[in-house]
Structure formats: C-alpha cells, structure tokens
Design a protein around this motif. Structure first.
Motif, PDB file in Angstrom:
ATOM      1  N   ASP A   1      42.028  29.419  52.263  1.00 41.52           N
ATOM      2  CA  ASP A   1      43.215  28.761  52.798  1.00 41.52           C
ATOM      3  C   ASP A   1      44.343  29.267  51.910  1.00 41.52           C
ATOM      4  O   ASP A   1      44.280  29.126  50.691  1.00 41.52           O
ATOM      5  CB  ASP A   1      43.103  27.234  52.637  1.00 41.52           C
ATOM      6  N   TRP A   2      45.392  29.812  52.523  1.00 37.33           N
ATOM      7  CA  TRP A   2      46.432  30.473  51.716  1.00 37.33           C
ATOM      8  C   TRP A   2      47.558  29.530  51.306  1.00 37.33           C
ATOM      9  O   TRP A   2      48.424  29.908  50.529  1.00 37.33           O
ATOM     10  CB  TRP A   2      46.955  31.712  52.442  1.00 37.33           C
ATOM     11  N   ASN A   3      47.581  28.340  51.849  1.00 41.34           N
ATOM     12  CA  ASN A   3      48.679  27.422  51.483  1.00 41.34           C
ATOM     13  C   ASN A   3      48.198  26.345  50.516  1.00 41.34           C
ATOM     14  O   ASN A   3      48.168  25.159  50.828  1.00 41.34           O
ATOM     15  CB  ASN A   3      49.307  26.795  52.735  1.00 41.34           C
ATOM     16  N   THR A   4      47.785  26.792  49.329  1.00 39.16           N
ATOM     17  CA  THR A   4      47.345  25.822  48.320  1.00 39.16           C
ATOM     18  C   THR A   4      48.011  26.154  46.979  1.00 39.16           C
ATOM     19  O   THR A   4      48.486  27.273  46.779  1.00 39.16           O
ATOM     20  CB  THR A   4      45.815  25.874  48.102  1.00 39.16           C
ATOM     21  N   LEU A   5      47.975  25.209  46.069  1.00 41.59           N
ATOM     22  CA  LEU A   5      48.547  25.432  44.734  1.00 41.59           C
ATOM     23  C   LEU A   5      47.770  26.488  43.973  1.00 41.59           C
ATOM     24  O   LEU A   5      48.337  27.269  43.215  1.00 41.59           O
ATOM     25  CB  LEU A   5      48.568  24.116  43.949  1.00 41.59           C
ATOM     26  N   GLU A   6      46.442  26.547  44.189  1.00 44.88           N
ATOM     27  CA  GLU A   6      45.649  27.568  43.499  1.00 44.88           C
ATOM     28  C   GLU A   6      46.155  28.952  43.861  1.00 44.88           C
ATOM     29  O   GLU A   6      46.232  29.844  43.018  1.00 44.88           O
ATOM     30  CB  GLU A   6      44.157  27.458  43.865  1.00 44.88           C
ATOM     31  N   VAL A   7      46.517  29.143  45.135  1.00 38.29           N
ATOM     32  CA  VAL A   7      47.027  30.447  45.564  1.00 38.29           C
ATOM     33  C   VAL A   7      48.359  30.732  44.875  1.00 38.29           C
ATOM     34  O   VAL A   7      48.590  31.838  44.379  1.00 38.29           O
ATOM     35  CB  VAL A   7      47.162  30.502  47.101  1.00 38.29           C
ATOM     36  N   GLN A   8      49.228  29.717  44.795  1.00 32.32           N
ATOM     37  CA  GLN A   8      50.508  29.925  44.101  1.00 32.32           C
ATOM     38  C   GLN A   8      50.290  30.322  42.651  1.00 32.32           C
ATOM     39  O   GLN A   8      51.100  31.016  42.064  1.00 32.32           O
ATOM     40  CB  GLN A   8      51.358  28.646  44.152  1.00 32.32           C
ATOM     41  N   GLU A   9      49.186  29.877  42.097  1.00 35.02           N
ATOM     42  CA  GLU A   9      48.913  30.196  40.701  1.00 35.02           C
ATOM     43  C   GLU A   9      48.076  31.473  40.563  1.00 35.02           C
ATOM     44  O   GLU A   9      47.619  31.805  39.476  1.00 35.02           O
ATOM     45  CB  GLU A   9      48.219  29.009  40.025  1.00 35.02           C
ATOM     46  N   GLY A  10      47.867  32.187  41.666  1.00 36.55           N
ATOM     47  CA  GLY A  10      47.217  33.494  41.584  1.00 36.55           C
ATOM     48  C   GLY A  10      45.708  33.456  41.582  1.00 36.55           C
ATOM     49  O   GLY A  10      45.073  34.378  41.075  1.00 36.55           O
ATOM     50  N   ARG A  11      45.117  32.403  42.119  1.00 36.72           N
ATOM     51  CA  ARG A  11      43.647  32.308  42.111  1.00 36.72           C
ATOM     52  C   ARG A  11      43.137  32.018  43.506  1.00 36.72           C
ATOM     53  O   ARG A  11      42.559  30.973  43.761  1.00 36.72           O
ATOM     54  CB  ARG A  11      43.213  31.172  41.144  1.00 36.72           C
ATOM     55  N   HIS A  12      43.354  32.949  44.423  1.00 33.70           N
ATOM     56  CA  HIS A  12      43.011  32.655  45.818  1.00 33.70           C
ATOM     57  C   HIS A  12      41.510  32.469  46.027  1.00 33.70           C
ATOM     58  O   HIS A  12      41.092  31.746  46.921  1.00 33.70           O
ATOM     59  CB  HIS A  12      43.565  33.739  46.755  1.00 33.70           C
ATOM     60  N   GLN A  13      40.675  33.112  45.208  1.00 34.95           N
ATOM     61  CA  GLN A  13      39.223  32.946  45.369  1.00 34.95           C
ATOM     62  C   GLN A  13      38.812  31.482  45.162  1.00 34.95           C
ATOM     63  O   GLN A  13      37.779  31.065  45.646  1.00 34.95           O
ATOM     64  CB  GLN A  13      38.446  33.818  44.360  1.00 34.95           C
ATOM     65  N   HIS A  14      39.616  30.758  44.419  1.00 34.74           N
ATOM     66  CA  HIS A  14      39.282  29.363  44.086  1.00 34.74           C
ATOM     67  C   HIS A  14      40.205  28.373  44.791  1.00 34.74           C
ATOM     68  O   HIS A  14      40.345  27.229  44.357  1.00 34.74           O
ATOM     69  CB  HIS A  14      39.293  29.197  42.559  1.00 34.74           C
ATOM     70  N   SER A  15      40.809  28.836  45.871  1.00 35.18           N
ATOM     71  CA  SER A  15      41.666  27.968  46.682  1.00 35.18           C
ATOM     72  C   SER A  15      40.842  26.804  47.220  1.00 35.18           C
ATOM     73  O   SER A  15      39.863  27.014  47.935  1.00 35.18           O
ATOM     74  CB  SER A  15      42.241  28.797  47.838  1.00 35.18           C
ATOM     75  N   GLY A  16      41.214  25.585  46.839  1.00 37.55           N
ATOM     76  CA  GLY A  16      40.474  24.406  47.299  1.00 37.55           C
ATOM     77  C   GLY A  16      39.312  24.037  46.398  1.00 37.55           C
ATOM     78  O   GLY A  16      38.543  23.133  46.723  1.00 37.55           O
ATOM     79  N   GLY A  17      39.161  24.706  45.261  1.00 38.36           N
ATOM     80  CA  GLY A  17      38.065  24.408  44.336  1.00 38.36           C
ATOM     81  C   GLY A  17      37.377  25.676  43.884  1.00 38.36           C
ATOM     82  O   GLY A  17      37.539  26.725  44.504  1.00 38.36           O
ATOM     83  N   MET A  18      36.573  25.585  42.833  1.00 33.57           N
ATOM     84  CA  MET A  18      35.925  26.773  42.281  1.00 33.57           C
ATOM     85  C   MET A  18      35.055  27.465  43.342  1.00 33.57           C
ATOM     86  O   MET A  18      34.211  26.811  43.964  1.00 33.57           O
ATOM     87  CB  MET A  18      35.075  26.416  41.057  1.00 33.57           C
ATOM     88  N   LEU A  19      35.338  28.729  43.598  1.00 37.22           N
ATOM     89  CA  LEU A  19      34.618  29.594  44.543  1.00 37.22           C
ATOM     90  C   LEU A  19      34.801  29.180  46.011  1.00 37.22           C
ATOM     91  O   LEU A  19      34.115  29.701  46.889  1.00 37.22           O
ATOM     92  CB  LEU A  19      33.110  29.663  44.198  1.00 37.22           C
ATOM     93  N   ALA A  20      35.728  28.265  46.286  1.00 30.65           N
ATOM     94  CA  ALA A  20      35.856  27.735  47.652  1.00 30.65           C
ATOM     95  C   ALA A  20      36.536  28.691  48.624  1.00 30.65           C
ATOM     96  O   ALA A  20      36.578  28.426  49.826  1.00 30.65           O
ATOM     97  CB  ALA A  20      36.583  26.389  47.640  1.00 30.65           C
TER      98      ALA A  20
END
Ligand code: NDP
Ligand code: ZN
Length: 352
Positions: A89-108
């Motif tokens: 999911d590309w609209n998450t805070l993890e993505v804003q912080e440069g960690r798209h692989q962990h968007s929504g939680g570790m490895l999610a």
C-alpha cells in the motif's frame, strides 16, 4: 476459478475459489507466466510465514489485465504487465519514511500468499494497480520478464544494500537464482573480483557468464579457509548472503574485511539467533556493517529493471532452465523447486 494452494503447512493442492473483484484502485490480472520460488517452499513445507489455510501460492507473475477499478488511470484490460512480488500500500507513513517493503508492518509489503491469495490461479488481485503494475514492453520474453518480479529485484538489492563500489572484491554465498542475480548486479555496479560460492554445475556456469571471476565450492571444504586463502588473508569488501543456514552468516562476518559490509538477502528459517563471531567482528569494533532486506517492489522498481533488460545489460531469462506450458503444470514446477535437481536453476510456467 481454480488455484494451486497451500492447504495447510506441509500440504498442497488445487482448490476452487471465487474470482477476486477489483476495488477502485485495484486490478484483476490473469497470468501469462508464473515461477515458483524457494520462498514458496519455505512457506508450505517449513511454515516460513506461519500457518495459512487454503491460501493460493505464488508471487512471481507476468500477466494480462482483465479488469481495473474506477480510479485506475494507467492500465486497462488487455495490457501486459509485470507484477512485482512486493505490492505495498503506497499511502502509508512507512512509505514516506522510505520503507515500502514494511508498509503496514514488518514485511507487510509482501502480500501474495502472506496476506491474501497469491498468483498461482486463473486470476489474481493486485492492490494499488497504478503503483504496483508495470507495462511489459514488446520484445522482452515472458521467461525473462517473470524473473524481474523477485529474483532480479532481490539479487540486485544485495549489492544495493552493500553499496558496491568500483573495484570491490565481492563474495556471493549461494548462486541459486537469487545469488546469480547478486553476481550479475555486482558486475553491473563495477565490482572487480566476484567470488561465487555454490556447487551445482549449471549454476556455476551461469555465475561465470554473469561475471563471477572465481568459484568456491562449499562442499570442498570450509569457505572461510578457501576465501581467506584466495584473498591472501585480507578477506572481501562485500559479502552477499543468498543461500545456506545461519552458519553461513557467521562465515560471512569472518570473510568480510574491516570496514566491509555483509548484505543478507537469504531467508533464515531456523535457529533462535544468528551468531556473530566475536573475534572476527573485531570484538565489536571492526566497522563491519551487517544489513539485510526484503526485495523492493512496486512499479518504478519494475520499470527500472525492465530498462536493464530492454537495453541488453544482462539477460535474466537464462536462468529459466525448465519451461512448462499450462497452469496445471504449476504443481510439477513447484515440486521441482522443492527437489532442486542438479540441472535446475528456475522453472517457469507459461499460461496461454
Ligand atoms: P537456491 O536453493 O536455488 O540456492 C541456494 C544456493 O545456496 C545454492 O547455490 C546452494 O548451493 C547454496 N548453498 C546451500 N547451502 C550452502 C552452504 N552451507 N554454504 C554455501 N552455500 C550454500 O535458492 P534461491 O536462489 O531460489 O533463493 C535463495 C534464498 O533467497 C532463499 O532462502 C529464498 O527464500 C530467499 N529469497 C529472499 C528474498 C528476499 O526478498 N530477501 C526474495 C526471494 C527469495 P548448491 O549449488 O549446492 O545448490
Ligand atoms: Zn519469490
């Protein structure tokens, strides 16, 4: 529709499910080429991601779009697409912080099989289609394109995380398809010497083609001894781990010179801890960086990898040693991946 599923840990089989439907930003895709992965084997036969019941397997696919949601802008039915294994999911805070692989939680960011049904079916669902699909250009064979979804992006991530520099000496431990792509990317990034660790002759030959300068057979003795001798006791600048057990991680720390990087793309399925050898880690002061990561996914990543194949920088299609035809053959192809016969690198199933 029918799909090939993990019925529970240790059990596989064909099942019937409802065809998935597309939300406003999603796409429904039918496969044109599929590849089973060593990770599917970890998932089903070793319980790698935990228990899943009747969950369709597979995360490596090239396909044809059959349906798109009302908000999808860049894709339409009939488009041929590369589908990354990692579809965050590309609209998450993890993505804003440069960690798209962990968007929504570790490895999610790893959704297929892990969070929803995978791609080994007549149809599969892709979330956030504009951000997760990439157009497949004319002229790239399906068996090359399907390698981009996971094998290429993972192997390349090994050298990216290690930030390989011109002239580096790089050891790649494990030269299955993932390690082979680490070799190819080390070559593209300007490594000087590339030491490839493996035993199967078919992998060894392709490793040389992709840029390995030296081969180390782990079955012929301790790889630490072999590599330290080959490098006159200095060790290597970068070690990429793409196979083996936790002991390989210890070996990697030993063979990596001070200030070097150990970059892991392997899946460690066993052991409570990964041991770091104290003395060779300079009692904690050797400036050895240890990193590891899940492969990058998403549209932009796939488009960049497509450029490399389109302009003939390397050919990942050479890893497709076994080509099957028809969705039904997914089962045979998966079992081949489990047994790893000597002449296998990667099976691909073409679906008409
Ligand atoms: P393969 O099984 O095809 O290759 C493994 C390689 O490791 C082979 O070359 C094998 O040698 C070698 N090897 C096995 N044991 C040892 C040992 N003790 N010492 C040194 N080398 C050894 O696997 P894949 O290339 O398909 O996948 C590699 C790993 O990457 C898997 O664990 C997979 O789950 C993981 N993976 C990780 C991803 C990520 O995002 N980080 C994505 C996709 C996969 P031999 O020649 O003898 O077979
Ligand atoms: Zn995979």
């Amino acid at each position: 529709m029918k799909g090939f599923a993990m019925l529970e840990i240790g059990k596989i089989g064909w099942i019937e499910k409802e065809k998935p439907t597309a939300g406003p930003y999603d796409a429904i895709v039918r496969p044109l080429a599929l590849a089973p992965c060593t990770s599917d084997i970890h998932t089903v036969f070793e319980g790698g991601i935990g228990q899943r019941y009747n969950r369709i397997l597979g995360h490596e696919a090239v396909g044809e779009v059959v349906e798109v949601g009302s908000e999808v802008k860049d894709f339409k039915p009939g488009d041929r697409v590369v589908v990354p294994a990692i579809t965050p999911d590309w609209n998450t805070l993890e993505v804003q912080e440069g960690r798209h692989q962990h968007s929504g939680g570790m490895l999610a960011g790893y959704k297929f099989t892990n969070i929803k049904d995978g791609v080994f079916a007549e149809f599969f669902h892709v979330n956030d289609a504009d951000m997760n699909l990439a157009h497949l250009p004319e002229g790239i064979p399906l068996e090359a394109a399907v390698m981009l979804t996971d094998m290429v992006t993972t192997g390349f991530h090994g050298t990216e995380m290690a930030d390989v520099q011109f002239g580096d000496t790089v050891a790649v431990i494990g030269i299955g398809p993932v390690g082979l792509m680490a070799v190819a990317s080390a070559q593209l990034k300007g490594a000087g010497r590339i030491l490839a660790v493996g035993s199967r002759p078919v992998c060894v030959e392709l490793a040389k083609e992709y840029g390995a300068t030296d081969i180390v057979n782990y079955k012929n003795g301790d790889i630490v001894e072999q590599i330290m001798e080959m490098t006159d006791g200095k060790g290597v600048d970068v070690t990429i781990i793409a196979g083996g057990s936790v002991n390989v991680a210890s070996a990697a720390v030993k063979i990596t010179a001070p200030n070097g990087t150990i970059s892991n793309i392997n899946y460690f399925g066993e052991g409570e801890h990964i041991p770091i050898p104290r003395a060779e880690w300079g009692c904690g002061m050797a400036h050895k960086t240890i990193t590891g990561g899940l492969c990058p996914g998403g549209r932009s990543r796939m488009e960049r990898l497509i450029e490399l194949v389109k302009y003939n920088r390397f050919d990942p299609g050479k890893m497709a040693t076994h080509i099957f035809e028809g969705l039904d053959k997914v089962e045979e192809a998966l079992l081949l991946m489990k047994d790893k016969p000597k002449d296998l690198i990667k099976p691909v199933v073409l679906v008409a």
